[in-house]
Design a protein around this motif. Structure first.
Motif, PDB file in Angstrom:
ATOM      1  N   VAL A 142       4.948   9.968 -41.878  1.00  0.00           N
ATOM      2  CA  VAL A 142       5.398  10.250 -43.004  1.00  0.00           C
ATOM      3  C   VAL A 142       7.191  10.710 -42.714  1.00  0.00           C
ATOM      4  CG1 VAL A 142       3.573  11.714 -43.990  1.00  0.00           C
ATOM      5  CG2 VAL A 142       5.196  12.776 -42.281  1.00  0.00           C
ATOM      6  N   PRO A 143       7.814  10.281 -43.759  1.00  0.00           N
ATOM      7  CA  PRO A 143       9.437  10.481 -43.618  1.00  0.00           C
ATOM      8  C   PRO A 143      10.294  11.752 -43.088  1.00  0.00           C
ATOM      9  CG  PRO A 143       8.851   9.858 -45.965  1.00  0.00           C
ATOM     10  CD  PRO A 143       7.710  10.408 -45.111  1.00  0.00           C
ATOM     11  N   GLY A 144       9.428  12.628 -42.653  1.00  0.00           N
ATOM     12  CA  GLY A 144       9.976  14.243 -42.385  1.00  0.00           C
ATOM     13  C   GLY A 144       9.161  15.227 -42.824  1.00  0.00           C
ATOM     14  N   VAL A 145       9.795  16.350 -42.841  1.00  0.00           N
ATOM     15  CA  VAL A 145       9.004  17.647 -43.193  1.00  0.00           C
ATOM     16  C   VAL A 145       9.511  17.912 -44.512  1.00  0.00           C
ATOM     17  CG1 VAL A 145       8.783  20.082 -42.482  1.00  0.00           C
ATOM     18  CG2 VAL A 145       9.398  18.431 -40.954  1.00  0.00           C
ATOM     19  N   PHE A 146       8.370  18.189 -45.373  1.00  0.00           N
ATOM     20  CA  PHE A 146       8.414  18.527 -46.889  1.00  0.00           C
ATOM     21  C   PHE A 146       8.036  19.928 -47.048  1.00  0.00           C
ATOM     22  CE2 PHE A 146       9.141  14.314 -48.927  1.00  0.00           C
ATOM     23  CZ  PHE A 146       8.732  13.480 -47.879  1.00  0.00           C
ATOM     24  N   ASP A 147       8.739  20.464 -48.341  1.00  0.00           N
ATOM     25  CA  ASP A 147       8.089  21.823 -48.544  1.00  0.00           C
ATOM     26  C   ASP A 147       6.854  21.847 -49.259  1.00  0.00           C
ATOM     27  OD1 ASP A 147       8.858  20.561 -50.969  1.00  0.00           O
ATOM     28  OD2 ASP A 147      10.506  21.867 -51.715  1.00  0.00           O
ATOM     29  N   ALA A 148       6.079  20.545 -49.442  1.00  0.00           N
ATOM     30  CA  ALA A 148       4.839  20.741 -49.966  1.00  0.00           C
ATOM     31  C   ALA A 148       4.329  19.418 -49.487  1.00  0.00           C
ATOM     32  CB  ALA A 148       4.940  20.921 -51.575  1.00  0.00           C
ATOM     33  N   ASP A 149       3.124  19.219 -49.706  1.00  0.00           N
ATOM     34  CA  ASP A 149       2.336  17.885 -49.335  1.00  0.00           C
ATOM     35  C   ASP A 149       2.777  16.989 -50.316  1.00  0.00           C
ATOM     36  OD1 ASP A 149       0.816  15.618 -48.740  1.00  0.00           O
ATOM     37  OD2 ASP A 149      -1.007  16.948 -49.040  1.00  0.00           O
ATOM     38  N   PRO A 150       3.423  15.867 -49.800  1.00  0.00           N
ATOM     39  CA  PRO A 150       4.016  14.854 -50.899  1.00  0.00           C
ATOM     40  C   PRO A 150       2.847  13.802 -51.520  1.00  0.00           C
ATOM     41  CG  PRO A 150       4.548  14.317 -48.361  1.00  0.00           C
ATOM     42  CD  PRO A 150       3.880  15.623 -48.464  1.00  0.00           C
ATOM     43  N   ASP A 151       1.724  13.855 -50.742  1.00  0.00           N
ATOM     44  CA  ASP A 151       0.752  12.920 -51.474  1.00  0.00           C
ATOM     45  C   ASP A 151       0.113  13.856 -52.473  1.00  0.00           C
ATOM     46  OD1 ASP A 151       0.909  11.027 -49.624  1.00  0.00           O
ATOM     47  OD2 ASP A 151      -0.450  11.791 -48.088  1.00  0.00           O
ATOM     48  N   ALA A 152      -0.111  15.176 -52.444  1.00  0.00           N
ATOM     49  CA  ALA A 152      -0.509  15.750 -53.580  1.00  0.00           C
ATOM     50  C   ALA A 152       0.432  16.409 -54.506  1.00  0.00           C
ATOM     51  CB  ALA A 152      -1.520  17.035 -52.854  1.00  0.00           C
ATOM     52  N   ASP A 153       1.610  16.547 -54.385  1.00  0.00           N
ATOM     53  CA  ASP A 153       2.776  16.979 -55.021  1.00  0.00           C
ATOM     54  C   ASP A 153       3.868  16.166 -55.138  1.00  0.00           C
ATOM     55  OD1 ASP A 153       4.569  18.725 -56.413  1.00  0.00           O
ATOM     56  OD2 ASP A 153       4.318  20.484 -55.160  1.00  0.00           O
ATOM     57  N   PRO A 154       4.013  15.746 -56.465  1.00  0.00           N
ATOM     58  CA  PRO A 154       5.117  14.778 -56.654  1.00  0.00           C
ATOM     59  C   PRO A 154       6.479  15.307 -56.385  1.00  0.00           C
ATOM     60  CG  PRO A 154       3.832  14.864 -58.628  1.00  0.00           C
ATOM     61  CD  PRO A 154       3.348  15.828 -57.634  1.00  0.00           C
ATOM     62  N   SER A 155       6.484  16.875 -56.662  1.00  0.00           N
ATOM     63  CA  SER A 155       7.847  17.111 -56.705  1.00  0.00           C
ATOM     64  C   SER A 155       8.095  17.787 -55.254  1.00  0.00           C
ATOM     65  CB  SER A 155       8.108  18.567 -57.665  1.00  0.00           C
ATOM     66  OG  SER A 155       7.019  19.513 -57.161  1.00  0.00           O
ATOM     67  N   ALA A 156       7.419  17.416 -54.327  1.00  0.00           N
ATOM     68  CA  ALA A 156       7.619  17.806 -52.823  1.00  0.00           C
ATOM     69  C   ALA A 156       8.974  17.193 -52.458  1.00  0.00           C
ATOM     70  CB  ALA A 156       6.599  17.278 -51.926  1.00  0.00           C
ATOM     71  N   THR A 157       9.673  18.019 -51.648  1.00  0.00           N
ATOM     72  CA  THR A 157      11.182  17.719 -51.245  1.00  0.00           C
ATOM     73  C   THR A 157      11.140  17.541 -49.648  1.00  0.00           C
ATOM     74  OG1 THR A 157      11.696  18.915 -53.013  1.00  0.00           O
ATOM     75  CG2 THR A 157      13.680  17.836 -51.839  1.00  0.00           C
ATOM     76  N   ARG A 158      11.932  16.511 -49.118  1.00  0.00           N
ATOM     77  CA  ARG A 158      12.078  16.613 -47.783  1.00  0.00           C
ATOM     78  C   ARG A 158      13.314  17.259 -47.425  1.00  0.00           C
ATOM     79  NH1 ARG A 158      15.371  13.247 -45.074  1.00  0.00           N
ATOM     80  NH2 ARG A 158      15.743  11.908 -46.826  1.00  0.00           N
ATOM     81  N   PHE A 159      13.295  18.020 -46.152  1.00  0.00           N
ATOM     82  CA  PHE A 159      14.219  18.591 -45.718  1.00  0.00           C
ATOM     83  C   PHE A 159      14.882  17.760 -44.857  1.00  0.00           C
ATOM     84  CE2 PHE A 159      11.057  22.135 -46.072  1.00  0.00           C
ATOM     85  CZ  PHE A 159      11.562  23.050 -46.553  1.00  0.00           C
ATOM     86  N   ASP A 160      16.256  17.723 -45.256  1.00  0.00           N
ATOM     87  CA  ASP A 160      17.082  16.764 -44.191  1.00  0.00           C
ATOM     88  C   ASP A 160      17.462  17.505 -42.887  1.00  0.00           C
ATOM     89  OD1 ASP A 160      17.668  14.990 -46.217  1.00  0.00           O
ATOM     90  OD2 ASP A 160      19.543  15.991 -46.870  1.00  0.00           O
ATOM     91  N   ARG A 161      17.460  18.801 -42.893  1.00  0.00           N
ATOM     92  CA  ARG A 161      17.625  19.631 -41.874  1.00  0.00           C
ATOM     93  C   ARG A 161      17.251  20.958 -41.834  1.00  0.00           C
ATOM     94  NH1 ARG A 161      22.348  22.556 -41.343  1.00  0.00           N
ATOM     95  NH2 ARG A 161      22.974  23.030 -38.981  1.00  0.00           N
ATOM     96  N   MET A 162      16.516  21.724 -40.845  1.00  0.00           N
ATOM     97  CA  MET A 162      16.102  23.076 -40.973  1.00  0.00           C
ATOM     98  C   MET A 162      16.209  23.640 -39.542  1.00  0.00           C
ATOM     99  SD  MET A 162      12.007  21.775 -41.439  1.00  0.00           S
ATOM    100  CE  MET A 162      11.576  23.389 -42.006  1.00  0.00           C
ATOM    101  N   THR A 163      15.932  24.906 -39.547  1.00  0.00           N
ATOM    102  CA  THR A 163      15.847  25.543 -38.359  1.00  0.00           C
ATOM    103  C   THR A 163      14.355  25.579 -37.701  1.00  0.00           C
ATOM    104  OG1 THR A 163      15.641  27.703 -39.174  1.00  0.00           O
ATOM    105  CG2 THR A 163      17.780  27.004 -38.869  1.00  0.00           C
ATOM    106  N   ALA A 164      14.495  25.729 -36.620  1.00  0.00           N
ATOM    107  CA  ALA A 164      13.117  25.883 -35.820  1.00  0.00           C
ATOM    108  C   ALA A 164      12.361  27.094 -36.506  1.00  0.00           C
ATOM    109  CB  ALA A 164      13.242  25.854 -34.397  1.00  0.00           C
ATOM    110  N   ASP A 165      12.994  28.220 -36.904  1.00  0.00           N
ATOM    111  CA  ASP A 165      12.468  29.408 -37.645  1.00  0.00           C
ATOM    112  C   ASP A 165      11.813  29.026 -38.799  1.00  0.00           C
ATOM    113  OD1 ASP A 165      13.335  30.772 -35.372  1.00  0.00           O
ATOM    114  OD2 ASP A 165      15.122  31.712 -36.436  1.00  0.00           O
ATOM    115  N   GLU A 166      12.387  28.091 -39.604  1.00  0.00           N
ATOM    116  CA  GLU A 166      11.905  27.815 -40.757  1.00  0.00           C
ATOM    117  C   GLU A 166      10.823  26.838 -40.797  1.00  0.00           C
ATOM    118  OE1 GLU A 166      16.124  27.874 -43.313  1.00  0.00           O
ATOM    119  OE2 GLU A 166      15.515  26.236 -42.267  1.00  0.00           O
ATOM    120  N   LEU A 167      10.799  26.166 -39.642  1.00  0.00           N
ATOM    121  CA  LEU A 167       9.636  25.259 -39.479  1.00  0.00           C
ATOM    122  C   LEU A 167       8.445  25.855 -39.063  1.00  0.00           C
ATOM    123  CD1 LEU A 167       8.530  22.130 -39.014  1.00  0.00           C
ATOM    124  CD2 LEU A 167       9.032  22.395 -36.546  1.00  0.00           C
ATOM    125  N   VAL A 168       8.716  27.045 -38.137  1.00  0.00           N
ATOM    126  CA  VAL A 168       7.476  27.985 -37.906  1.00  0.00           C
ATOM    127  C   VAL A 168       6.819  28.473 -39.226  1.00  0.00           C
ATOM    128  CG1 VAL A 168       6.808  30.151 -36.746  1.00  0.00           C
ATOM    129  CG2 VAL A 168       8.183  28.462 -35.417  1.00  0.00           C
TER     130      VAL A 168
END
Ligand code: UTP
Length: 238
Positions: A142-168
């Motif tokens: 997959v092309p990165g970390v998304f705010d929702a499952d891109p397969d299930a949710d067409p509005s899912a957005t990829r983070f260009d950059r995030m902190t490790a805290d946000e990832l956790v």
């Protein structure tokens, strides 16, 4: 630079095409030749999932399923070892000390899984911590970390950059069952958080994306940085 590359099984061996494994081996050899110290961890992909599904139907418990998964990751690791020249450690190291020893010798360790209850994302993160890596690259399907499952949710957005805290926070609610398909597992996210290692999650279908991220800091995935005010990967390399 010292770099750990985590290659998803679904990226390296969606099927058993030798060309794809060879292409990854070429990138590893090229980065090694450019003076980077490398460690690599390979996932289990669909084959691991198939074994896990069948064994679950046979009544295997979760630890037994994990052990099957680990066995498949090591099989896949051996494929990459086969494609590499003699810079690769000849067998997949089975623990982090052996992986670090290989890096110290100047070899490229190609690891699979280590212990039950995690995925190779966690192995790669722990190896990165153990060798004091400057960068960890997750080559996923997959092309990165998304705010929702891109397969299930067409509005899912990829983070260009995030902190490790946000990832956790993002992966904290993710199901940890064997074979589950998440971009980075919680153990890996937490190790990233404590170690402050910079990471990139990218689509590794084309291994040149990994080479580009290591050589220039450029990528189209998600950069994971230690803290709020941290520079982007490209800025950090300058
Ligand atoms: P993977 O790392 O390939 O899991 O390990 P994954 O995230 O499901 O696969 P990708 O990244 O989407 O391709 C396969 C399985 O092996 C076991 C787990 O059951 C995991 O799901 N495993 C792996 C362990 O138990 N421990 C390890 O250290 C590594």
């Amino acid at each position: 630079m010292r770099v750990v590359v985590s290659i998803g099984g679904s990226v390296l061996v969606p099927d058993l095409a030798p060309e794809r494994v060879e292409a990854y081996a070429s990138v590893i050899e090229s980065l090694d030749g450019a003076g980077h110290a490398l460690g690599t961890v390979v996932g289990g992909g669909q084959t691991a999932r198939d074994y896990i599904t069948t064994a679950r139907e046979l009544g295997a418990n979760e630890i037994e399923l994990d052990q099957l998964g680990i066995a498949v990751t090591r099989l896949n690791a051996r494929l990459l070892v086969a494609a590499l020249d003699d810079r690769a450690a000849s067998t997949p190291p089975e623990d982090y000390d052996a992986g670090r020893e290989a890096v110290r010798r100047g070899d490229v360790p190609i690891m699979g899984g280590v212990v039950a209850g995690q995925t190779t994302d966690a192995v790669a993160t722990a190896l990165a911590e153990h060798v004091d890596a400057d960068l960890l690259v997750f080559a996923t399907s997959v092309p990165g970390v998304f705010d929702a499952d891109p397969d299930a949710d067409p509005s899912a957005t990829r983070f260009d950059r995030m902190t490790a805290d946000e990832l956790v926070d993002l992966v904290a609610e993710t199901d940890m069952n064997a074979g589950s398909n998440v971009p980075v597992d919680l153990t890996a996210a937490k190790v990233l958080q404590r170690s402050g290692i910079r990471a990139v999650v990218l689509d590794g279908t084309d291994p040149r994306t990994v080479e580009r991220a290591v050589r220039s800091g450029d990528h189209d995935g998600t950069g994971i940085v230690p803290g709020e005010g941290a520079a982007s990967l490209a800025e950090w390399r300058e």
